[in-house]
Design a protein around this motif. Sequence first.
Motif, PDB file in Angstrom:
ATOM      1  N   LEU A 230       0.851  -1.182   0.000  1.00  0.00           N
ATOM      2  CA  LEU A 230       0.000   0.000   0.000  1.00  0.00           C
ATOM      3  C   LEU A 230       0.890   1.235   0.000  1.00  0.00           C
ATOM      4  O   LEU A 230       1.807   1.343   0.805  1.00  0.00           O
ATOM      5  CB  LEU A 230      -0.890  -0.005   1.251  1.00  0.00           C
TER       6      LEU A 230
ATOM      7  N   LEU B 230       3.871  -0.871   3.751  1.00  0.00           N
ATOM      8  CA  LEU B 230       3.246   0.422   3.489  1.00  0.00           C
ATOM      9  C   LEU B 230       4.360   1.402   3.175  1.00  0.00           C
ATOM     10  O   LEU B 230       5.329   1.503   3.926  1.00  0.00           O
ATOM     11  CB  LEU B 230       2.506   0.936   4.721  1.00  0.00           C
TER      12      LEU B 230
ATOM     13  N   TYR C  81      -7.459   4.124   6.048  1.00  0.00           N
ATOM     14  CA  TYR C  81      -7.327   3.034   5.090  1.00  0.00           C
ATOM     15  C   TYR C  81      -7.703   1.732   5.786  1.00  0.00           C
ATOM     16  O   TYR C  81      -7.652   1.633   7.008  1.00  0.00           O
ATOM     17  CB  TYR C  81      -5.885   2.929   4.575  1.00  0.00           C
TER      18      TYR C  81
ATOM     19  N   TYR D  11      -7.181  -2.718   5.326  1.00  0.00           N
ATOM     20  CA  TYR D  11      -6.524  -3.805   4.612  1.00  0.00           C
ATOM     21  C   TYR D  11      -6.846  -5.124   5.303  1.00  0.00           C
ATOM     22  O   TYR D  11      -6.747  -5.223   6.527  1.00  0.00           O
ATOM     23  CB  TYR D  11      -5.000  -3.610   4.574  1.00  0.00           C
TER      24      TYR D  11
END
Length: 128
Positions: free
Chosen positions: A25, A54, A37, A39
């Motif tokens: 990401l 990330l 966000y 995930y």
Amino acid sequence: MKRFILAIALVLAPALSFASQAEGLSIDVKPSADQYYQYSFGSRFVNSSSYMDLTLTANGPQPTNIRNITWTGVGWQVYTNCPVVLNPGQQCTTRMIFQPPWVGSYYSDLVFDLYSSRIIVRFSGWAR
């Protein structure tokens, strides 16, 4: 026969012990607004490892100051190379590792506490 099985086990052990990598990401830091966000690691086996990287990128005209990086929950580990100050155009990487110790649902919030905002990533996973 025992030696043959032992030899096969020793040969295959390193290949079976590596963590699997999930899709990464990338986040462009917006210093004046909170960012959220999510995930999901999906379903994993108990005691297996999976990780996701990330990448934070400082795109503003000013340096981005990172006050703190925290996470919650059991079954999660975090490693980062993010400095206290991320200069414009500079990137850093944080690795989130999901290693569930028992069957069930897992959640974690990874929080990048910037001086003027926060980046919050909600992780989830299931162990079978």
